[in-house]
Design an enzyme around this catalytic site. Structure first.
Site, PDB file in Angstrom:
ATOM      1  N   HIS A   1      -2.153   0.205  -9.685  1.00 27.96           N
ATOM      2  CA  HIS A   1      -2.506  -0.454  -8.577  1.00 27.96           C
ATOM      3  C   HIS A   1      -3.040  -1.823  -9.572  1.00 27.96           C
ATOM      4  O   HIS A   1      -4.250  -2.074  -9.257  1.00 27.96           O
ATOM      5  CB  HIS A   1      -3.557   0.106  -7.779  1.00 27.96           C
ATOM      6  CG  HIS A   1      -3.901  -0.515  -6.704  1.00 27.96           C
ATOM      7  ND1 HIS A   1      -3.969  -0.098  -5.256  1.00 27.96           N
ATOM      8  CD2 HIS A   1      -3.803  -1.903  -6.227  1.00 27.96           C
ATOM      9  CE1 HIS A   1      -4.231  -1.130  -4.457  1.00 27.96           C
ATOM     10  NE2 HIS A   1      -4.221  -2.161  -4.861  1.00 27.96           N
TER      11      HIS A   1
ATOM     12  N   GLU B   1      -4.273   7.740  -4.744  1.00 26.82           N
ATOM     13  CA  GLU B   1      -4.604   6.951  -6.093  1.00 26.82           C
ATOM     14  C   GLU B   1      -6.060   7.377  -6.657  1.00 26.82           C
ATOM     15  O   GLU B   1      -6.973   7.438  -5.601  1.00 26.82           O
ATOM     16  CB  GLU B   1      -4.988   5.554  -5.854  1.00 26.82           C
ATOM     17  CG  GLU B   1      -3.309   4.922  -5.367  1.00 26.82           C
ATOM     18  CD  GLU B   1      -3.275   3.408  -5.227  1.00 26.82           C
ATOM     19  OE1 GLU B   1      -4.272   2.727  -5.287  1.00 26.82           O
ATOM     20  OE2 GLU B   1      -2.305   3.070  -4.563  1.00 26.82           O
TER      21      GLU B   1
ATOM     22  N   ARG C   1       0.751  -1.108  -0.091  1.00 29.41           N
ATOM     23  CA  ARG C   1       0.154  -0.028   0.034  1.00 29.41           C
ATOM     24  C   ARG C   1       0.855   1.227  -0.125  1.00 29.41           C
ATOM     25  O   ARG C   1       1.828   1.182   0.527  1.00 29.41           O
ATOM     26  CB  ARG C   1      -0.854   0.011   1.412  1.00 29.41           C
ATOM     27  CG  ARG C   1      -1.757  -0.907   1.283  1.00 29.41           C
ATOM     28  CD  ARG C   1      -3.155  -0.494   0.248  1.00 29.41           C
ATOM     29  NE  ARG C   1      -4.365  -1.492   0.318  1.00 29.41           N
ATOM     30  CZ  ARG C   1      -4.590  -2.584  -0.516  1.00 29.41           C
ATOM     31  NH1 ARG C   1      -3.509  -2.939  -1.451  1.00 29.41           N
ATOM     32  NH2 ARG C   1      -5.632  -3.451  -0.355  1.00 29.41           N
TER      33      ARG C   1
HETATM   34  P1  NAP Z   1      -0.507 -11.634   4.831  1.00 29.13           P
HETATM   35  O1  NAP Z   1      -0.533 -13.013   4.530  1.00 29.13           O
HETATM   36  O2  NAP Z   1      -1.381 -11.333   5.962  1.00 29.13           O
HETATM   37  O3  NAP Z   1       1.066 -11.014   4.890  1.00 29.13           O
HETATM   38  C1  NAP Z   1       1.318 -10.048   5.528  1.00 29.13           C
HETATM   39  C2  NAP Z   1       2.721 -10.035   6.337  1.00 29.13           C
HETATM   40  O4  NAP Z   1       3.032  -8.724   6.856  1.00 29.13           O
HETATM   41  C3  NAP Z   1       2.444 -11.106   7.431  1.00 29.13           C
HETATM   42  O5  NAP Z   1       3.453 -12.056   7.462  1.00 29.13           O
HETATM   43  C4  NAP Z   1       2.828 -10.173   8.564  1.00 29.13           C
HETATM   44  O6  NAP Z   1       3.721 -10.869   9.491  1.00 29.13           O
HETATM   45  C5  NAP Z   1       3.535  -9.320   7.999  1.00 29.13           C
HETATM   46  N1  NAP Z   1       3.584  -7.936   8.769  1.00 29.13           N
HETATM   47  C6  NAP Z   1       2.557  -7.244   9.187  1.00 29.13           C
HETATM   48  N2  NAP Z   1       2.878  -6.162   9.798  1.00 29.13           N
HETATM   49  C7  NAP Z   1       4.257  -6.118  10.020  1.00 29.13           C
HETATM   50  C8  NAP Z   1       5.017  -5.083  10.438  1.00 29.13           C
HETATM   51  N3  NAP Z   1       4.734  -4.124  11.068  1.00 29.13           N
HETATM   52  N4  NAP Z   1       6.412  -5.399  10.248  1.00 29.13           N
HETATM   53  C9  NAP Z   1       6.914  -6.581   9.698  1.00 29.13           C
HETATM   54  N5  NAP Z   1       5.876  -7.436   9.048  1.00 29.13           N
HETATM   55  C10 NAP Z   1       4.779  -7.233   9.203  1.00 29.13           C
HETATM   56  O7  NAP Z   1      -1.167 -10.779   3.452  1.00 29.13           O
HETATM   57  P2  NAP Z   1      -0.932 -10.918   1.999  1.00 29.13           P
HETATM   58  O8  NAP Z   1      -1.945 -11.642   1.559  1.00 29.13           O
HETATM   59  O9  NAP Z   1       0.484 -11.395   1.518  1.00 29.13           O
HETATM   60  O10 NAP Z   1      -0.968  -9.416   1.601  1.00 29.13           O
HETATM   61  C11 NAP Z   1      -0.362  -8.337   1.841  1.00 29.13           C
HETATM   62  C12 NAP Z   1      -0.718  -6.931   1.614  1.00 29.13           C
HETATM   63  O11 NAP Z   1      -0.296  -6.701  -0.163  1.00 29.13           O
HETATM   64  C13 NAP Z   1      -2.236  -6.718   1.581  1.00 29.13           C
HETATM   65  O12 NAP Z   1      -2.602  -6.391   2.986  1.00 29.13           O
HETATM   66  C14 NAP Z   1      -2.520  -5.622   0.408  1.00 29.13           C
HETATM   67  O13 NAP Z   1      -2.413  -4.282   1.545  1.00 29.13           O
HETATM   68  C15 NAP Z   1      -1.384  -5.798  -0.245  1.00 29.13           C
HETATM   69  N6  NAP Z   1      -2.008  -6.196  -1.550  1.00 29.13           N
HETATM   70  C16 NAP Z   1      -1.645  -5.604  -2.532  1.00 29.13           C
HETATM   71  C17 NAP Z   1      -2.175  -5.458  -3.905  1.00 29.13           C
HETATM   72  C18 NAP Z   1      -1.862  -4.889  -5.032  1.00 29.13           C
HETATM   73  O14 NAP Z   1      -2.992  -4.609  -5.798  1.00 29.13           O
HETATM   74  N7  NAP Z   1      -0.785  -4.277  -5.196  1.00 29.13           N
HETATM   75  C19 NAP Z   1      -2.731  -7.050  -3.890  1.00 29.13           C
HETATM   76  C20 NAP Z   1      -2.730  -7.868  -3.087  1.00 29.13           C
HETATM   77  C21 NAP Z   1      -2.413  -7.401  -1.882  1.00 29.13           C
HETATM   78  P3  NAP Z   1       3.562 -12.020  10.737  1.00 29.13           P
HETATM   79  O15 NAP Z   1       3.143 -13.083   9.730  1.00 29.13           O
HETATM   80  O16 NAP Z   1       4.750 -12.182  11.122  1.00 29.13           O
HETATM   81  O17 NAP Z   1       2.542 -11.482  11.524  1.00 29.13           O
END
Ligand code: NAP
Length: 325
Positions: free
Chosen positions: A285, A266, A237
């Site tokens: 995005h 955005e 994000r």
């Molecule tokens: P996820 O499986 O929940 O993974 C997020 C990871 O971030 C978790 O492993 C978490 O660590 C880590 N994390 C959270 N807060 C943190 C911090 N303060 N410091 C270090 N690590 C931290 O989520 P995901 O499915 O991979 O998606 C991640 C994000 O990508 C979404 O929330 C979304 O905002 C973004 N996204 C963007 C697009 C796009 O169109 N560009 C598409 C999809 C998703 P722990 O496991 O250790 O808690």
């Protein structure tokens, strides 16, 4: 009697047909001022909401006293006031997993495009400026064998690590809340403190959610730790980054390039200084934006919403506290 659902995202014909079977459906075509006015008019009767890319704050949701469920067509839930929804017992669901691989593909597209200067050089060809064999001024840098740094080792981070490790022979460093032994075993990935990762990775990739804790996690101090050859990739994000500090780092060439799919604002304003930098690849995005994945996400959101409205726990419930009530 059928429940009322308000969609603020268009769905395919088969998914619309499924929803119509179970609910009275109001479709908001666009999130422009007339569309938002229509949404406000529809909220008082709504039992369910489905859509994405709209900040659903308390002021808006207070208009919907009968609301039981919100199905977001996204994995990120930074557009929702989760505490408020939970307090009201409104079930919030999202669409994880189905978009993981596609978003990791987008991350790798940005890694390759920035390192090999694909957009800049393709623009040069299109502009008729390819007059002779290119020389070092237009060379890029290798991707294979370089160190991939992943901040946020969740689903998407892991899919990025898989591509880097198996596809490109890249050593993988990562930073997350907690170490991930399974990722270390599968991809030889090594855990690093944030500052160490910033100093050691050739590619610094953000794959974590936007939360109060991660907002502006990467700012001037963090860019200063990266080296002049570092390439910065953001597919998480925009607000996880201090964008002014990023612009400064790119202008001063204290980092080499950035591949950005997400931005503080955005759509990205036309006068953004990022767009004047040829070491930036900016995409609108598109992390999950393929026909197949967007349809899978919409289907997942419809499943979640219909389950919630039928009194069942949705598969991808974000706020379990609302279910307990
Ligand atoms: P996820 O499986 O929940 O993974 C997020 C990871 O971030 C978790 O492993 C978490 O660590 C880590 N994390 C959270 N807060 C943190 C911090 N303060 N410091 C270090 N690590 C931290 O989520 P995901 O499915 O991979 O998606 C991640 C994000 O990508 C979404 O929330 C979304 O905002 C973004 N996204 C963007 C697009 C796009 O169109 N560009 C598409 C999809 C998703 P722990 O496991 O250790 O808690």
């Amino acid at each position: 009697m059928k429940k009322s659902v308000v969609l603020y995202k268009k769905l395919s014909a088969p998914l619309m047909a499924r929803l119509h079977e179970h609910a009275e459906v109001t479709l908001i075509d666009a999130l422009d001022p007339p569309g938002l006015a229509k949404l406000r008019d529809a909220l008082p009767g709504a039992h369910g909401l489905l859509g994405a890319s709209l900040r659903l704050d308390a002021a808006l949701l207070d208009l919907a006293p009968q609301l039981e469920a919100v199905a977001s067509v996204s994995v990120g839930v930074d557009n929702y006031d989760i505490e408020y929804l939970t307090r009201r017992g409104i079930l919030l669901s999202n669409t994880p997993d189905v978009l993981t691989e596609t978003t990791a593909d987008t991350g790798f597209a940005l890694i390759l495009a920035t390192a090999r200067r694909v957009v800049e050089l393709a623009d040069m060809v299109r502009a008729g400026q390819w007059h002779k064999n290119i020389g070092p001024a237009h060379f890029g840098s290798d991707v294979h064998g370089k160190t991939l740094g992943i901040i946020g080792m969740g689903r998407i981070g892991e899919a990025l690590a898989q591509r880097g490790h198996f596809g490109f022979g890249m050593p993988v460093l990562y930073h997350s809340h907690s170490p991930k032994p399974q990722v270390e075993e599968r991809f030889g990935a090594q855990y690093r403190r944030l500052n160490d990762l910033l100093q050691q990775a050739d590619f610094v990739c953000l794959t974590l959610p936007l939360t109060a804790e991660t907002e502006r996690l990467i700012g001037a101090q963090e860019f200063a730790l990266m080296g002049p050859e570092t390439i910065f990739i953001n597919i998480s994000r925009g607000k996880v980054v201090d964008e002014a500090a990023l612009v400064e780092a790119l202008q001063q060439r204290t980092i080499r390039a950035a591949g950005l799919d997400v931005f503080e604002r955005e759509p990205l304003p036309h006068d953004s200084p990022l767009l004047r930098l040829n070491n930036v690849v900016a995409t609108p995005h598109i992390g999950s934006a393929t026909h197949e994945t967007r349809e899978a996400m919409a289907e997942c959101a419809v499943d979640n919403l219909l389950a919630a409205l039928a009194g069942q726990k949705p598969k991808n419930l974000v706020n379990p506290g609302a279910w307990m009530q």
